[in-house]
Structures are given as C-alpha cells and as structure tokens.
Scaffold this motif. Structure first.
Motif, PDB file in Angstrom:
ATOM      1  N   CYS A 217     -11.804  10.780   7.181  1.00  0.00           N
ATOM      2  CA  CYS A 217     -10.796  10.159   6.306  1.00  0.00           C
ATOM      3  C   CYS A 217      -9.741   9.391   6.883  1.00  0.00           C
ATOM      4  N   VAL A 218      -9.264   9.774   8.094  1.00  0.00           N
ATOM      5  CA  VAL A 218      -8.409   8.743   8.468  1.00  0.00           C
ATOM      6  C   VAL A 218      -8.829   7.320   8.887  1.00  0.00           C
ATOM      7  N   ILE A 219     -10.206   7.348   9.386  1.00  0.00           N
ATOM      8  CA  ILE A 219     -10.781   6.083   9.660  1.00  0.00           C
ATOM      9  C   ILE A 219     -11.010   5.226   8.161  1.00  0.00           C
ATOM     10  N   VAL A 220     -11.458   5.811   7.105  1.00  0.00           N
ATOM     11  CA  VAL A 220     -11.317   5.360   5.850  1.00  0.00           C
ATOM     12  C   VAL A 220     -10.057   4.814   5.451  1.00  0.00           C
ATOM     13  N   GLY A 221      -8.917   5.678   5.470  1.00  0.00           N
ATOM     14  CA  GLY A 221      -7.237   5.244   5.322  1.00  0.00           C
ATOM     15  C   GLY A 221      -7.001   4.138   6.077  1.00  0.00           C
ATOM     16  N   LEU A 222      -7.617   3.976   7.416  1.00  0.00           N
ATOM     17  CA  LEU A 222      -7.127   2.729   8.325  1.00  0.00           C
ATOM     18  C   LEU A 222      -7.854   1.506   7.903  1.00  0.00           C
ATOM     19  N   VAL A 223      -9.176   1.433   7.259  1.00  0.00           N
ATOM     20  CA  VAL A 223      -9.663   0.447   6.537  1.00  0.00           C
ATOM     21  C   VAL A 223      -8.880  -0.109   5.681  1.00  0.00           C
ATOM     22  N   PHE A 224      -8.667   0.755   4.715  1.00  0.00           N
ATOM     23  CA  PHE A 224      -7.725   0.456   3.447  1.00  0.00           C
ATOM     24  C   PHE A 224      -6.324  -0.083   3.818  1.00  0.00           C
ATOM     25  N   PHE A 225      -5.809   0.448   4.780  1.00  0.00           N
ATOM     26  CA  PHE A 225      -4.429  -0.200   5.308  1.00  0.00           C
ATOM     27  C   PHE A 225      -4.805  -1.432   5.848  1.00  0.00           C
ATOM     28  N   SER A 226      -5.814  -1.732   6.358  1.00  0.00           N
ATOM     29  CA  SER A 226      -6.150  -3.060   6.933  1.00  0.00           C
ATOM     30  C   SER A 226      -6.443  -3.965   5.715  1.00  0.00           C
ATOM     31  N   LEU A 227      -7.210  -3.574   4.961  1.00  0.00           N
ATOM     32  CA  LEU A 227      -7.479  -4.467   3.647  1.00  0.00           C
ATOM     33  C   LEU A 227      -6.355  -4.638   2.957  1.00  0.00           C
ATOM     34  N   ALA A 228      -5.322  -3.901   2.782  1.00  0.00           N
ATOM     35  CA  ALA A 228      -3.965  -4.083   2.146  1.00  0.00           C
ATOM     36  C   ALA A 228      -3.330  -5.046   2.803  1.00  0.00           C
ATOM     37  N   LEU A 229      -3.034  -4.936   4.031  1.00  0.00           N
ATOM     38  CA  LEU A 229      -2.187  -5.833   4.929  1.00  0.00           C
ATOM     39  C   LEU A 229      -2.959  -7.267   4.889  1.00  0.00           C
ATOM     40  N   LEU A 230      -4.202  -7.430   4.783  1.00  0.00           N
ATOM     41  CA  LEU A 230      -4.888  -8.745   4.734  1.00  0.00           C
ATOM     42  C   LEU A 230      -4.567  -9.418   3.300  1.00  0.00           C
ATOM     43  N   THR A 231      -4.777  -8.529   2.341  1.00  0.00           N
ATOM     44  CA  THR A 231      -4.560  -8.816   1.069  1.00  0.00           C
ATOM     45  C   THR A 231      -2.955  -9.524   0.870  1.00  0.00           C
ATOM     46  N   PHE A 232      -2.021  -8.659   1.399  1.00  0.00           N
ATOM     47  CA  PHE A 232      -0.411  -9.126   1.250  1.00  0.00           C
ATOM     48  C   PHE A 232      -0.403 -10.505   1.891  1.00  0.00           C
ATOM     49  N   ALA A 233      -1.161 -10.666   3.169  1.00  0.00           N
ATOM     50  CA  ALA A 233      -0.822 -11.770   3.757  1.00  0.00           C
ATOM     51  C   ALA A 233      -1.584 -13.004   3.519  1.00  0.00           C
ATOM     52  N   VAL A 241       7.704 -12.587  -6.268  1.00  0.00           N
ATOM     53  CA  VAL A 241       7.258 -11.139  -5.765  1.00  0.00           C
ATOM     54  C   VAL A 241       7.522 -11.070  -4.406  1.00  0.00           C
ATOM     55  N   ASN A 242       7.963  -9.897  -3.974  1.00  0.00           N
ATOM     56  CA  ASN A 242       8.249  -9.665  -2.450  1.00  0.00           C
ATOM     57  C   ASN A 242       7.779  -8.319  -1.918  1.00  0.00           C
ATOM     58  N   ASN A 243       6.656  -8.547  -1.190  1.00  0.00           N
ATOM     59  CA  ASN A 243       5.972  -7.457  -0.566  1.00  0.00           C
ATOM     60  C   ASN A 243       6.458  -6.870   0.629  1.00  0.00           C
ATOM     61  N   VAL A 244       7.756  -7.211   1.148  1.00  0.00           N
ATOM     62  CA  VAL A 244       8.148  -6.712   2.402  1.00  0.00           C
ATOM     63  C   VAL A 244       7.888  -5.184   2.508  1.00  0.00           C
ATOM     64  N   ALA A 245       8.393  -4.369   1.725  1.00  0.00           N
ATOM     65  CA  ALA A 245       8.452  -3.007   1.703  1.00  0.00           C
ATOM     66  C   ALA A 245       7.150  -2.475   1.700  1.00  0.00           C
ATOM     67  N   ARG A 246       6.106  -2.964   1.154  1.00  0.00           N
ATOM     68  CA  ARG A 246       4.693  -2.648   0.883  1.00  0.00           C
ATOM     69  C   ARG A 246       4.002  -3.066   2.305  1.00  0.00           C
ATOM     70  N   ILE A 247       4.257  -4.156   2.797  1.00  0.00           N
ATOM     71  CA  ILE A 247       3.713  -4.436   4.004  1.00  0.00           C
ATOM     72  C   ILE A 247       4.126  -3.422   5.214  1.00  0.00           C
ATOM     73  N   ASN A 248       5.589  -3.484   5.442  1.00  0.00           N
ATOM     74  CA  ASN A 248       6.070  -2.544   6.373  1.00  0.00           C
ATOM     75  C   ASN A 248       5.290  -1.053   6.252  1.00  0.00           C
ATOM     76  N   ILE A 249       5.361  -0.687   4.954  1.00  0.00           N
ATOM     77  CA  ILE A 249       4.755   0.748   4.600  1.00  0.00           C
ATOM     78  C   ILE A 249       3.314   0.856   5.352  1.00  0.00           C
ATOM     79  N   CYS A 250       2.631  -0.198   5.097  1.00  0.00           N
ATOM     80  CA  CYS A 250       1.164  -0.295   5.627  1.00  0.00           C
ATOM     81  C   CYS A 250       1.146  -0.456   7.217  1.00  0.00           C
ATOM     82  N   ILE A 251       2.042  -1.295   7.923  1.00  0.00           N
ATOM     83  CA  ILE A 251       2.178  -1.589   9.221  1.00  0.00           C
ATOM     84  C   ILE A 251       2.581  -0.189   9.921  1.00  0.00           C
ATOM     85  N   SER A 252       3.621   0.525   9.275  1.00  0.00           N
ATOM     86  CA  SER A 252       4.195   1.842   9.749  1.00  0.00           C
ATOM     87  C   SER A 252       2.829   3.022   9.978  1.00  0.00           C
ATOM     88  N   LEU A 253       2.716   3.161   8.837  1.00  0.00           N
ATOM     89  CA  LEU A 253       1.526   4.117   8.873  1.00  0.00           C
ATOM     90  C   LEU A 253       0.222   3.806   9.174  1.00  0.00           C
TER      91      LEU A 253
END
Length: 478
Positions: A217-233, A241-253
């Motif tokens: 579960c943690v590995i799957v979650g890390l993969v989707f965190f990475s995909l979300a960050l790549l998408t935002f970037a 549209v400002n994704n600052v909060a969402r990007i930093n949620i992904c980075i922190s978690l």
C-alpha cells in the motif's frame, strides 16, 4: 491548564540537571595535581563525595574502592591514567541523599501497569581534569538497597539522560536482598530502579500479511504521489489555477511515507544509533505535521472557491499568496517541532524511531493534528451548506449543473484526502478490519490526490491523450 502542567513536569529536569552540574563543578575544584596519589572526601547533609587522583609516579596497581554510606565504585583509574599524555587521572564519586525526590523513578519508561521504586540513592561518577576519559574496562557500582527488596520484582541499572532514566550501557552483574552490583561502560549519574506489578506483556507477534499489505500500500501510494507531482509540474494549467498547496501536500507526505518506510525496513540498523533515530523521528514529525498544515490551507482555499462560486484563483491571491502559504505551511510545523524538542529533549527516538509516548509527548503531534482535523470538518460543513444554498438558487443550464455536481463530488472526495483516514486511526484498537481500512486509506492519499486533481480534470485528461498520441505515433514511425 495543559501548558502549566507541562512546565510543572519538565521543571524537575532543569533543576536537577543544574544541581548535578554544580556538584560536578564543585568537586572538580578539589582535584589537585599529584605525582603519586591523593585522596579527598567530604560529607554534607545531602551529598557525600570521594575523589582519588593518581600521577606519573603512582606505585599502586589499582586504586582502592571508593565508598559512600550506600554505594561504592570500582574503576580502573590506573589504566585510564596510562592512556593520558600526562600519565595522570582523577575520579570523583558522589552520592546524593535526596536526589531521588527530583529524579523520580516515574521518569523511567516501562510497560503499562508496572510500579517503579527507587531502590538506591542517586550516584554520579566523573573524571574531572582528565583529558582522555575513555574507560579501559567497565565500571562496577555496588548499590545498597534503601527499600525492602521484592524477590518478584525486576531490577534495572539506569543512568540519567537529560530528561529520563535509561538502561543503555548498564546491566545488573549480581544482586541479593541487600545490594546490587551494576556494570556500566560509561560514567554518568546512576540509580537502581525496581519494577513490580503486572509483568510486561510480550511484544505482539508480527503479522506477515499485515506487513506485506503495508509495504504494498505504501509503495502504491508513493507511486501515485510521484505521478501527481509530475502532472502538476509538467501539465499546462490555466493561468488562474494555483497548485501550490496540492504540490506541497504531495511533497510532504511523499517524503514522510518514504522516510518512514525506509526506517522500518532498516530499523535493526538505525535503532542502535540513538542520535540518528531521534533525528529521523523529529524529521518525520515535521514532515507529517507540515502535510496536515498544507491540508488545512487547501481546505481554506476550497472554502474560498465555493464561497465565491468561482475559480479559486479569483479571490485566492487577495487572501493567500503563494509565498505566504509556503511560510505558513512549513514554519508552523518547524516551530512545533523546535518547541517540542526544546521542552522535552528526550521525546524523540522510540523503539520504532517515532515520537515517544512518555509523559504525553505524543500530543505534540496529535494535538495539532486534532485541531487541524476539527477545523477541516468545520470548513467542509460550511462548504456543503454553501453548495446546497447555491444549488437551490442557481438557474443554470444542464452543463453548469453537471459542473456543480462534479464540484460537490470533489469536495466530498477531498474530505477523505484531508484526514478522514487519520480520524479513523483513533478507533482502530482491537479491530482488524478498521486497522486494515485505516492502513489502506492512510497510505492512498497520493492515489486520491491523483484521481481528484489529475484524472477527473478534463484539461489534464486532454493533455494525457495528446501525450499518449505522441508516444504512439513515435513508436509507429520507428
């Protein structure tokens, strides 16, 4: 009331540490250079002191045992002196008659249900005015029992580490009803503590299936965190549209889950390194807490969006700039961690390299989390009320209504992203189903973020299609 009680609990640490340092400084003044050997002792109401000095021309093969009323010490001072360039060394042995009233046995972390009793006076041993203080062999302390001995109790030789009694480096060599001999590989402030009552429960057996589920579960979650960050970037977003909060949620978690996963996988290597373990637990505290602060910021932005029934950007810049959000998102967590470490220096570095539960220190994390979750719930209730009001007043086309319904769905789904799984964590005790549900939801926050903000975003999906078409066309050309 909590703050007052907290300061009341840590006051003995500071006062007792000051007494210990003052006593060591006073005793060091008794040490005078000598070519052979010298001995000084004195006694006051609350303190007994024995000091012994050796020099270059010492004729002793070993120094005599240093004795106080309720304790004694055997130390290889001759060997320590040989390791010094000056061929000299000194030892100071102190016995505090009332120190156990400040350095209470309650500051010794044990299993729940165990009663703790101080079985000896508090003693200290130092090597004043000695350049190389490395011990050539373990030091043995003989501690007389100052209270009735319970044969069913468990004795521990402990030493004082700033804010708690710990056993690292000390062990019981022999014991009887009258005294106990402790062997330690370092010098410090020592005592003998007995634990009685309900015996410590054996650690729960590890569940291979739960460990495997957690890892997957943690590995799957890390993969989707990475995909979300790549998408935002990499994706192109509308100017508003400002994704600052969402990007930093992904980075922190992402960093928090990754660090926690690596720590647990290599726990047997990391745990013996106390400083490293404490640093990791403090960093985890900071990362998880900053993730929650960013969740609160995102909830505020969503509330502003719904309140104004427009894009978040239309009003967000007037209220929360990107720079201000970054300062709040990380500074709040940093301040909490720094204050916590300052008040309870030994609060980090549990058996799993996380925050210790002793003296309620875990609430330095749970307290802010509970406050943030409570604020998020209030914000979401307000959002639902405002959306319901807007839907009843809105005279719109079907497409507009469809967009509003999607927004309602995203709002409810984001409630899961912003802490629902952590609320569930307060009720997992004794329930395997709730524990599994908590594990899955908590580890899949990255998956929810990717689905809500990337997959369900029409513009992002169009850019995905273009990217896939380009990749497919490139393969066909080759």
């Amino acid at each position: 009331c909590f703050t007052a009680c907290h300061f009341h609990n840590i006051y003995p640490f500071y006062s007792s540490n000051r007494v210990l340092k003052a006593s060591e400084k006073l005793v060091s003044m008794l040490v005078k250079p000598t070519n052979t050997s010298d001995y000084v002792s004195f006694t006051v109401d609350t303190l007994e002191v024995e000091t012994f000095m050796v020099g270059q021309q010492v004729t002793l093969e070993k120094i005599p045992r240093l004795n106080t009323t309720n304790a004694s010490v055997d130390i290889d001072l001759i060997g320590i002196a040989k390791n010094n360039n000056e061929r000299s060394a000194a030892v100071a042995f102190m016995s505090y008659n009332t120190m156990e009233n400040l350095l209470k046995p309650d500051f010794f972390s044990t299993s729940n249900g165990m009663d703790k009793t101080m079985m000896s006076t508090v003693i200290s041993a130092t090597l004043p005015k000695t350049a190389n203080t490395t011990l050539t062999k373990p030091v043995n302390f003989t501690l007389k029992h100052i209270r009735e001995f319970n044969p069913n109790g468990s004795l521990s030789c402990v030493y004082w580490n700033i804010s708690e009694w710990i056993v690292d480096g000390c062990s019981v060599l022999e014991t009887n009803s009258s005294y106990t001999v402790c062997s330690c590989v370092h010098l410090s402030t020592f005592a003998l503590i007995m634990q009685t009552g309900r015996p410590p429960s054996s650690p729960p057996e590890s569940d291979p299936l739960m460990e495997l589920l957690n890892l997957v579960c943690v590995i799957v979650g890390l993969v989707f965190f990475s995909l979300a960050l790549l998408t935002f970037a990499l994706c192109q977003w509308r100017p508003g549209v400002n994704n600052v909060a969402r990007i930093n949620i992904c980075i922190s978690l992402l960093l928090a889950h990754l660090l926690f996963l690596l720590t647990q996988q290599f726990l047997s290597v990391i745990r013996p390194q106390q400083v490293l373990c404490a640093v990791i637990s403090g960093l985890l505290h900071f990362l998880f807490l900053s993730g929650f602060v960013w969740m609160l910021i995102e909830a505020v932005l969503l509330f502003i969006c719904v309140k104004n029934l427009s894009q978040i950007s239309s009003k967000k810049k007037e209220v929360l700039s990107s720079g201000f959000m970054c300062v709040i998102g990380y500074l709040v967590a940093l301040v909490v961690v720094c204050v916590s470490a300052g008040l309870v220096p030994g609060g980090y570095g549990s058996e799993h390299c996380w925050i210790k539960h002793d003296k309620g220190f875990i609430w330095s994390f749970l307290g802010p989390v509970c406050i943030i979750l409570a604020l998020n719930i209030i914000l979401f209730i307000s959002i639902i009320i405002n959306l319901n009001s807007a839907l009843t007043k809105l005279n719109a086309e079907v497409s507009q209504m469809k967009q509003t319904k999607i927004m309602v769905f995203k709002t409810l789904a984001q409630f899961v992203v912003l802490g629902c799984s952590w609320i569930l964590g307060f009720f997992t005790n004794g329930s395997k189903i709730l524990e599994i549900l908590f594990l899955i939801l908590n580890s899949q926050q990255g998956t929810f973020i990717f689905l809500i903000y990337c997959v369900l975003n029409n513009e992002v999906r169009q850019q995905y299609r273009k990217l896939f078409k380009c990749l497919c066309c490139g393969r066909k050309q080759h």
